[in-house]
Write a protein that holds these residues in place. Structure first.
Motif, PDB file in Angstrom:
ATOM      1  N   LEU A   1       5.473   6.718   0.730  1.00  0.00           N
ATOM      2  CA  LEU A   1       5.947   5.496   1.564  1.00  0.00           C
ATOM      3  C   LEU A   1       4.982   4.446   1.174  1.00  0.00           C
ATOM      4  CD1 LEU A   1       7.442   5.443   4.250  1.00  0.00           C
ATOM      5  CD2 LEU A   1       5.319   5.322   5.623  1.00  0.00           C
ATOM      6  N   LYS A   2       5.887   3.473   0.807  1.00  0.00           N
ATOM      7  CA  LYS A   2       5.370   2.181   0.179  1.00  0.00           C
ATOM      8  C   LYS A   2       5.597   1.218   1.461  1.00  0.00           C
ATOM      9  CE  LYS A   2       5.187  -0.538  -3.788  1.00  0.00           C
ATOM     10  NZ  LYS A   2       5.202  -0.231  -5.167  1.00  0.00           N
ATOM     11  N   ILE A   3       4.484   0.739   2.016  1.00  0.00           N
ATOM     12  CA  ILE A   3       4.496  -0.311   2.944  1.00  0.00           C
ATOM     13  C   ILE A   3       4.090  -1.463   2.456  1.00  0.00           C
ATOM     14  CG2 ILE A   3       3.498  -0.974   5.300  1.00  0.00           C
ATOM     15  CD1 ILE A   3       3.395   1.964   6.033  1.00  0.00           C
ATOM     16  N   MET A   4       5.239  -2.636   2.626  1.00  0.00           N
ATOM     17  CA  MET A   4       4.602  -4.059   2.134  1.00  0.00           C
ATOM     18  C   MET A   4       3.734  -4.617   2.762  1.00  0.00           C
ATOM     19  SD  MET A   4       6.714  -3.406  -0.119  1.00  0.00           S
ATOM     20  CE  MET A   4       6.675  -4.856  -1.269  1.00  0.00           C
ATOM     21  N   HIS A   5       2.886  -5.509   2.177  1.00  0.00           N
ATOM     22  CA  HIS A   5       1.854  -6.306   3.109  1.00  0.00           C
ATOM     23  C   HIS A   5       2.370  -7.101   3.989  1.00  0.00           C
ATOM     24  CE1 HIS A   5      -1.088  -4.212   0.627  1.00  0.00           C
ATOM     25  NE2 HIS A   5      -1.122  -5.079  -0.448  1.00  0.00           N
TER      26      HIS A   5
ATOM     27  N   GLU B   1       7.221  -4.972  12.501  1.00  0.00           N
ATOM     28  CA  GLU B   1       7.076  -6.025  11.380  1.00  0.00           C
ATOM     29  C   GLU B   1       6.608  -5.602  10.076  1.00  0.00           C
ATOM     30  OE1 GLU B   1       7.408  -9.314  11.931  1.00  0.00           O
ATOM     31  OE2 GLU B   1       7.949  -8.825  14.355  1.00  0.00           O
ATOM     32  N   THR B   2       6.979  -4.132  10.198  1.00  0.00           N
ATOM     33  CA  THR B   2       6.373  -3.064   8.674  1.00  0.00           C
ATOM     34  C   THR B   2       7.602  -3.094   8.043  1.00  0.00           C
ATOM     35  OG1 THR B   2       4.755  -2.553   9.772  1.00  0.00           O
ATOM     36  CG2 THR B   2       5.227  -1.382   7.897  1.00  0.00           C
ATOM     37  N   SER B   3       7.762  -3.684   6.841  1.00  0.00           N
ATOM     38  CA  SER B   3       9.053  -3.464   5.846  1.00  0.00           C
ATOM     39  C   SER B   3       8.227  -2.295   4.976  1.00  0.00           C
ATOM     40  CB  SER B   3       9.354  -4.628   4.695  1.00  0.00           C
ATOM     41  OG  SER B   3       9.759  -5.948   5.551  1.00  0.00           O
ATOM     42  N   TYR B   4       9.188  -1.346   4.912  1.00  0.00           N
ATOM     43  CA  TYR B   4       8.866  -0.198   4.085  1.00  0.00           C
ATOM     44  C   TYR B   4       9.751   0.282   3.262  1.00  0.00           C
ATOM     45  CZ  TYR B   4      11.531   2.885   7.174  1.00  0.00           C
ATOM     46  OH  TYR B   4      12.445   3.628   7.830  1.00  0.00           O
ATOM     47  N   LEU B   5       9.463   1.301   2.148  1.00  0.00           N
ATOM     48  CA  LEU B   5      10.625   1.868   1.193  1.00  0.00           C
ATOM     49  C   LEU B   5       9.774   3.458   0.968  1.00  0.00           C
ATOM     50  CD1 LEU B   5      12.387   0.876  -1.006  1.00  0.00           C
ATOM     51  CD2 LEU B   5      10.915   0.644  -2.494  1.00  0.00           C
ATOM     52  N   THR B   6      10.882   4.209   1.055  1.00  0.00           N
ATOM     53  CA  THR B   6      10.623   5.741   1.060  1.00  0.00           C
ATOM     54  C   THR B   6      10.930   6.190  -0.404  1.00  0.00           C
ATOM     55  OG1 THR B   6      11.076   6.153   3.293  1.00  0.00           O
ATOM     56  CG2 THR B   6      10.918   7.906   2.124  1.00  0.00           C
TER      57      THR B   6
ATOM     58  N   THR C   1       0.671  -1.076  -0.133  1.00  0.00           N
ATOM     59  CA  THR C   1      -0.013  -0.011   0.084  1.00  0.00           C
ATOM     60  C   THR C   1       0.833   1.111   0.001  1.00  0.00           C
ATOM     61  OG1 THR C   1      -1.628  -1.353   1.133  1.00  0.00           O
ATOM     62  CG2 THR C   1      -1.935   1.199   1.106  1.00  0.00           C
ATOM     63  N   VAL C   2       0.568   2.203  -0.922  1.00  0.00           N
ATOM     64  CA  VAL C   2       1.487   3.375  -0.818  1.00  0.00           C
ATOM     65  C   VAL C   2       0.650   4.647  -0.341  1.00  0.00           C
ATOM     66  CG1 VAL C   2       2.618   5.065  -2.639  1.00  0.00           C
ATOM     67  CG2 VAL C   2       2.280   2.549  -3.085  1.00  0.00           C
ATOM     68  N   TYR C   3       1.392   5.122   0.609  1.00  0.00           N
ATOM     69  CA  TYR C   3       0.946   6.378   1.241  1.00  0.00           C
ATOM     70  C   TYR C   3       1.455   7.734   0.935  1.00  0.00           C
ATOM     71  CZ  TYR C   3      -1.379   2.949   4.418  1.00  0.00           C
ATOM     72  OH  TYR C   3      -2.040   1.770   4.685  1.00  0.00           O
TER      73      TYR C   3
ATOM     74  N   VAL D   1      12.350 -10.439   3.253  1.00  0.00           N
ATOM     75  CA  VAL D   1      12.880  -9.100   4.038  1.00  0.00           C
ATOM     76  C   VAL D   1      14.336  -8.918   3.345  1.00  0.00           C
ATOM     77  CG1 VAL D   1      13.473  -7.948   6.018  1.00  0.00           C
ATOM     78  CG2 VAL D   1      11.539  -9.383   5.791  1.00  0.00           C
ATOM     79  N   SER D   2      15.162 -10.113   3.223  1.00  0.00           N
ATOM     80  CA  SER D   2      16.439  -9.847   2.779  1.00  0.00           C
ATOM     81  C   SER D   2      16.601  -9.524   1.588  1.00  0.00           C
ATOM     82  CB  SER D   2      17.111 -11.328   3.056  1.00  0.00           C
ATOM     83  OG  SER D   2      18.528 -10.979   2.650  1.00  0.00           O
ATOM     84  N   ARG D   3      15.700 -10.260   0.626  1.00  0.00           N
ATOM     85  CA  ARG D   3      15.537  -9.766  -0.839  1.00  0.00           C
ATOM     86  C   ARG D   3      15.097  -8.304  -1.067  1.00  0.00           C
ATOM     87  NH1 ARG D   3      14.033 -15.499  -1.305  1.00  0.00           N
ATOM     88  NH2 ARG D   3      15.727 -16.692  -2.458  1.00  0.00           N
ATOM     89  N   PHE D   4      14.100  -7.981  -0.270  1.00  0.00           N
ATOM     90  CA  PHE D   4      13.725  -6.949  -0.446  1.00  0.00           C
ATOM     91  C   PHE D   4      14.583  -5.576  -0.115  1.00  0.00           C
ATOM     92  CE2 PHE D   4      11.257  -3.308   1.668  1.00  0.00           C
ATOM     93  CZ  PHE D   4      10.518  -2.641   0.819  1.00  0.00           C
TER      94      PHE D   4
END
Length: 672
Positions: A46-50, A92-97, A31-33, A63-66
């Protein structure tokens, strides 16, 4: 009554830094915020992976590959690529900015307009390919090119590609755990479906599907199940766009066909080669065609971004009622079945053809014998038929040998690769083979030299066939933009990267008049044409050089001015001031003081001495010598005495200075 769904992440502070403001989109992967980076005070996406992607046995692997893919994407800088700023794990939340790009995406533009004009289509494709080319040069493959990942700025003029490499992390984990391949099947290349293989040509295939969709308003294989679509990609050539839009020129059909060739070896080697092909096609098109748009098809085949999407960034939150976690999941067994040859052979004849159908073989022995004459006739007829069959079989065998058998094939001779085109044609002509030619840029093979042949030397080819030769155009060259000198370093760098150049570290140089940060020179001439591998270096002004202010107090004005100007400083003179200690015309004071740090062209203010002040001289005539001396010295004068008769009467009879005089000057008294 309507149900209002509140996202629990709205208003949350992620990792103590990113404040979530609004939800932009939701897809099967994340989900992108829209969020605010409190540390740098800027808007970000902010992209929060499911969470389910990090669950189970494969969670740690994901998580490692991400993280690995995010780091790779962050190293990619190009104006056409959505920048990756940061990645992390908050609980527990993997995110990308990522860079926040106000505007829309290609999916929404297609939904609103149905189709794009030919010119707009080529513009979007060119910008997408330029971004992909920058990635391919660094060994990065996007893997999930689709309209949802093609962002369009608010002014509609610029295109940015999002989510480089992120599909790889999800696909590797999910395919291992569930035996499925994930992604938007409508854009998957055949080799991804059959073998899982993926390289730069896979992205080129997806761009070809984008081109078809933008021109016709539909996908090549729309309205079918994912497995049916995958089957078409593997077994069928993508239809020509002109089948839906008859006025499209053949050059556009050929371009789409080249991008979507089922054999990866027949596609452009990477996005840079694809962009070169697109530019050549556009240069040869009738300008009047560029503004034409296909009519919207009666049944649009555009993929709904919220259903078979493999990633976020699909569409607005209004579609959240649809299960956005649905993906085009195809069992791995299907791909094995598609790629494996059908080894089943149906046995059509299992017994002798002389048996009468429906009758036991033993019954033939009890049949009444035929008369002798009839038997002789039958034998003669049989021999005649046998002879005819032998002749026909020999002819057919001969025809098969030369038409489809070993006699119809030869092998491509050696000596057709890494030689000039004319030499390769002579070799093929000697082998009685024809040739076709396409040209492609190559960084190492000189222009006019054959890069490869299809089939390759030693491979079979029909005796009356043709060998396709790929001939080098030499290294791809691109023009250097104009207007770099005088621009800011940031603007010049952006212009060079948009043109396709790599920009080296700037070379700073002090300059008295060029403002700091402005480009003074470019390592290659502006407007010249240079190899695309050229690393362009900009000479950027670092402003005036630093200097130490020298000591000037006590020096004559001219000497002080010359001394300061010799180190590049400017001089400004203040109003002179009287001084008893510094001679008139000499420097009484300077600002900045000696030893201070300054820069060339900075100003030093000098205050010169006006000499002693002019004051009134006391009248001491008639006064006793002691009182006269005291009065003059109190007024700031020096006193000298001339005594006559030994100063018998001790009375001042005459003073040589009266009225006004410079303070500190000498007054001579005559005493008797």
């Amino acid at each position: 009554m309507a149900t209002v769904t509140t996202d629990p992440l709205l208003g949350r502070l992620v990792d103590g830094r990113y404040e979530i403001v609004a939800r932009i989109a939701r897809g099967g992967m994340a989900t992108v915020y829209r969020a605010t980076d409190r540390r740098l005070d800027r808007e970000v996406a902010l992209k929060i992976m499911h969470p389910h992607l990090a669950d189970g046995v494969e969670g740690a692997s994901f998580v490692s590959r991400f993280r690995r893919e995010a780091r790779a994407a962050a190293r990619l800088t190009h104006p056409g690529v959505v920048a990756v700023y940061d990645q992390g794990l908050d609980g527990e939340t993997s995110y990308l900015t990522m860079e926040y790009v106000p505007g829309t995406n290609l999916r929404r533009e297609l939904r609103s307009s149905g189709t794009l004009t030919l010119g707009r289509t080529l513009d979007v494709l060119a910008q997408v390919l330029a971004a992909l080319a920058a990635a391919h040069r660094k060994g990065l493959v996007h893997r999930d090119v689709k309209p949802e990942n093609v962002l369009i700025t608010a002014d509609g003029a610029h295109v940015k590609v999002a989510d480089f490499g992120l599909a790889r992390a999800v696909t590797e984990v999910t395919s291992t755990a569930t035996g499925t391949i994930l992604g938007t099947v409508a854009y998957l290349a055949p080799e991804v479906i059959t073998t899982g293989g993926c390289d730069a040509r896979t992205d080129v295939y997806a761009v070809g599907i984008l081109a078809y969709e933008m021109l016709t308003g539909a996908l090549p294989y729309a309205g079918e199940t994912p497995i049916q679509v995958a089957f078409h990609h593997v077994h069928d050539d993508v239809p020509a766009p002109s089948g839906e839009v008859p006025w499209l020129p053949a050059e556009v059909d050929e371009l789409v066909a080249a991008f979507t060739a089922r054999d990866p070896g027949r596609r452009p080697a990477d996005a840079a080669a694809a962009l070169d092909s697109l530019e050549r096609v556009r240069a040869g098109l009738d300008p009047d065609l560029l503004d034409r748009r296909a009519d919207l098809p009666a049944t649009a085949g555009a993929v709904d971004a919220d259903s078979p999407a493999g990633d976020a960034g699909d569409d607005s939150p209004e579609a959240d009622g649809i299960d956005s976690d649905r993906l085009d999941a195809i069992p791995a067994a299907f791909f094995q079945e598609v790629s494996a040859p059908d080894e089943r052979t149906e046995m059509l004849v299992e017994e002798s053809t002389t048996r009468v159908p429906g009758r036991p073989a033993a019954d033939r022995t009890h049949s009444p014998a035929a008369p002798p004459r009839r038997r002789r006739r039958r034998r003669a007829l049989a021999w005649t038929l046998t002879l005819l069959l032998l002749v026909a079989g020999g002819a057919a065998g001969t025809w098969w040998w030369f038409a489809d058998g070993p006699g119809a094939w030869t092998r491509v001779p050696d000596g057709v690769v890494a030689v000039p085109l004319e030499d390769a044609r002579d070799v093929l002509a000697a082998a009685e083979l024809g040739s076709t030619v396409t040209r492609s840029h190559h960084d190492e093979v000189p222009a006019g030299t054959v890069i490869e042949s299809r089939p390759a030397p030693g491979d079979p080819v029909r005796t009356d066939g043709q060998v396709h030769l790929v001939v080098s155009r030499g290294i791809r060259t691109i023009p250097v933009p104009d207007g770099l000198v005088g621009a800011t370093h940031q603007d010049a760098t952006a212009a060079l990267r948009a043109a396709g150049f790599e920009v080296g570290e700037p070379s700073p140089q002090h300059h008295d008049t060029v403002p700091e940060g402005e480009v003074m020179a470019v390592s290659v001439p502006e407007g010249s044409v240079q190899p695309h591998t050229t690393v362009v270096t900009l000479t950027v002004s670092d402003g005036p050089a630093p200097v130490t202010v020298p000591q000037q107090v006590g020096k004559p004005k001219d000497d002080a001015v010359a001394d300061l100007e010799s180190v590049g400083l400017k001089v400004e003179l203040a109003e002179p001031e009287h001084s008893l200690d510094v001679a008139e015309g000499h420097v009484l004071r300077q600002d900045p003081e000696a030893g201070a740090q300054a820069h060339r062209t900075d100003t030093v203010t000098l205050t010169l001495s006006a000499g002693p002040p002019i004051v009134a001289v006391p009248d001491v005539v008639g006064m006793r010598t002691g009182a006269a001396r005291a009065a003059l010295e109190e007024a700031g004068f020096e006193v000298e005495e001339n005594k006559y008769l030994g100063g018998l009467l001790d009375t001042v009879r005459f003073q040589d200075t009266t009225g006004e005089a410079p303070q500190g000057s000498t007054v001579t008294l005559t005493i008797w």
